[in-house]
Design an enzyme around this catalytic site. Structure first.
Site, PDB file in Angstrom:
ATOM      1  CE1 TYR A 185      -3.216  -2.785   0.102  1.00 46.05           C
ATOM      2  CE2 TYR A 185      -3.778  -2.218   2.347  1.00 46.05           C
ATOM      3  CZ  TYR A 185      -3.980  -2.986   1.222  1.00 46.05           C
ATOM      4  OH  TYR A 185      -4.948  -3.949   1.221  1.00 46.05           O
ATOM      5  CG  ASP A 224      -2.085 -20.132  -0.351  1.00 50.44           C
ATOM      6  OD1 ASP A 224      -1.328 -19.884   0.617  1.00 50.44           O
ATOM      7  OD2 ASP A 224      -1.753 -20.894  -1.271  1.00 50.44           O
ATOM      8  CG  ASP A 231     -12.934  -6.680   5.795  1.00 55.25           C
ATOM      9  OD1 ASP A 231     -12.551  -6.128   6.846  1.00 55.25           O
ATOM     10  OD2 ASP A 231     -13.472  -6.066   4.856  1.00 55.25           O
TER      11      ASP A 231
END
Ligand code: NAD
Length: 374
Positions: A142, A226, A254
Site C-alpha cells: 500500500y 492462501d 474482514d
C-alpha cells in the site's frame, strides 16, 4: 489505578449515538469499580468540518496526543461527499491514525453463543470462537515504491506496486502480537507467502528472531496466506493470535470479522509505539461506519463501541478482569434475547440503542453483585 484520561471522538452519524452508550459504561466503571476515568470530547470528521472547516482540527490532535486513550465513533456521511478529497470526513480518520503513529490494527473475532446461529458457518465451527488478528497498518504494497501505472512505447499499460518491509517494522508488529498472546493462550500464527515472496520470507525469519530472543514461551507457527484464508473458514478455533502484513491482514481480518455475523458487533484497536514515558498511543473504534441510513433513529447497535471500550480496558489500562466483566455483560444481554434491529432474530425482543446500553449496565451491576457475594 491512577486517573486516566479518555478522549471521546463521536464523529458523525451513529457515531454520536454509540459513543453516548460507551460514555454510560465508562461512568458505570467509575461508580462501581473504582476506576478514575476522566473524559473530554473533540470534533472529527464531517462534524469537525462543519464547525471548523477541517475534518481534523489541531485541538483534536493536541487532545489525542495528551489523552491516555482515544475512543472514536465513526466518520462520514452523504452531505460531505462532494467536498474536495482533502476535506472529506475520512481524511480526519486517516490523519489521526498517521499523527499518532498507529501501525498495528487489532481486530478480535469473537462469537457470542446466542448469535452462533446467525453466522453463515455451522454452529460447531463458530461457537466459542475467540481469536485476534494483528494487521500491520503502515507498510507493505500500500505504501511501497515504485508504484503507479505507465504506458509503454508499444501502447500497452503497466501497473506497479511494491511490497516493502524493513526488519524494524516487522519486529515492532511481531512484539505487539507476542504481547497480546502473553495475555491470552500464548499462540501466534504468522501469515505470509514465503514460498513466492522474498519480502515475506524475510518477515517470517524476523518474526522468529523476536520470538526466540524475547518471547520463548510463545508457540509460533507460520502459515501461507492462501492456507490461512482456508483455515479461517474451515477451523478458525485453531488460532489464538494471527499476525500479518498490511494487504494480507486487510483481507483476512474482514474474512474473520464476517465469521461472527453483524458489523454492529465488531470492535477494533489501533496501537502505536511505546514512547519514552511508557505510553502506547491507542485508538479504539467500532469496525462499522457512520451508517447514515439509520443515523438519529436510536436503532444502531452500540455493542461494537462498548466492546471497543472493553479492549481499551484490557490493552491500555491492563484491567483484564473489568474487560472480561464487560464482555460477560454483553454475552448476558444477548442470552436474555435482547437484540438491536441489525441482529434481530425470531423470538427475540427488539430494543433501541439506548435500551441496549441500559441493559448492559444492568447486567454489569448484577454480575458485580454476584462477584461481591462470591
Ligand atoms: P457502514 O458501516 O456505515 O454501514 C453499512 C451497513 O451496516 C448499513 O446498512 C448500516 O445501517 C449497517 N450498520 C453499520 N453499523 C451498524 C450498527 N452499529 N448498528 C446497526 N447497523 C449498522 O458503511 P457504509 O454504509 O459503507 O458507509 C457509511 C459512511 O461511513 C461512509 O461515509 C463511509 O465512508 C463511512 N465509514 C466510516 C468508517 C469509520 O469511521 N471507521 C468505516 C467505514 C465506513
Amino acid at each position: 489505578m491512577s486517573a486516566k484520561h479518555i478522549l471521546l471522538l463521536p464523529g458523525d452519524g451513529i457515531g454520536q449515538e454509540v459513543v453516548k452508550e460507551a460514555e454510560k459504561v465508562i461512568a458505570w466503571f467509575n461508580q462501581n469499580r473504582g476506576t478514575q476515568f476522566t473524559t473530554s470530547k473533540a470534533y472529527i470528521g464531517g462534524t469537525a468540518y462543519d464547525k471548523t472547516g477541517t475534518p481534523l482540527p489541531q485541538e483534536t490532535l493536541d487532545a489525542a496526543h495528551k489523552a491516555d486513550a482515544v475512543l472514536l465513533g465513526a466518520v462520514g456521511g452523504t452531505q460531505w461527499e462532494s467536498l474536495d478529497y482533502s476535506l472529506r470526513p475520512e481524511r480526519g480518520l486517516l490523519g489521526i491514525r498517521k499523527a499518532l503513529g498507529l501501525f498495528a490494527n487489532i481486530r478480535p473475532a469473537m462469537c457470542f453463543d446466542a448469535l452462533a446461529d446467525a453466522s453463515s458457518l455451522k454452529r460447531d465451527i463458530i461457537a466459542g470462537l475467540d481469536i485476534v488478528i494483528v494487521r500491520e497498518l503502515t507498510g507493505d504494497v500500500y505504501f511501497g515504491t515504485p508504484r503507479g501505472v505507465e504506458t509503454l512505447p508499444d501502447g500497452t499499460r503497466k501497473g506497479i506496486n511494491t511490497m516493502v518491509y524493513t526488519s524494524p517494522e516487522v519486529h515492532r508488529i511481531a512484539r505487539i502480537a507476542f504481547e497480546l498472546a502473553e495475555k491470552r493462550n500464548k499462540k501466534v500464527c504468522s501469515v505470509d507467502k514465503a514460498n513466492v515472496l522474498e519480502c515475506t520470507e524475510m518477515w517470517r525469519e524476523e518474526v522468529k528472531k523476536i520470538r526466540d530472543a524475547e518471547y520463548p514461551d510463545i508457540a509460533l507457527s507460520n502459515m501461507y496466506v492462501d492456507n490461512a484464508a482456508m483455515q479461517l473458514v474451515r477451523n478458525p478455533k485453531q488460532f489464538d493470535v494471527m499476525v500479518t502484513g498490511n494487504i494480507f491482514g486487510d483481507i483476512l481480518s474482514d474474512c474473520a470479522a464476517m465469521l461472527t455475523g453483524s458489523l454492529g458487533m465488531l470492535p477494533s484497536a489501533s496501537l502505536g509505539a511505546k514512547d519514552k514515558n511508557g505510553k502506547i498511543p491507542a485508538l479504539y473504534e467500532p469496525v462499522h461506519g457512520s451508517a447514515p441510513d439509520i443515523a438519529g433513529k436510536n436503532i444502531a447497535n452500540p455493542i461494537a463501541t462498548i466492546l471497543s471500550f472493553a479492549m481499551m480496558l484490557r490493552y491500555s489500562f491492563d484491567l483484564n478482569k473489568d474487560a472480561e466483566s464487560l464482555e460477560k455483560a454483553v454475552t448476558g444481554v444477548l442470552a436474555q434475547g435482547l437484540r438491536t434491529a441489525d441482529i434481530m432474530q425470531e423470538g427475540a425482543q427488539k430494543v433501541s440503542t439506548t435500551a441496549m446500553g441500559d441493559a448492559i449496565l444492568k447486567t454489569l451491576s448484577d454480575l458485580n453483585k454476584q462477584q461481591k457475594v462470591a
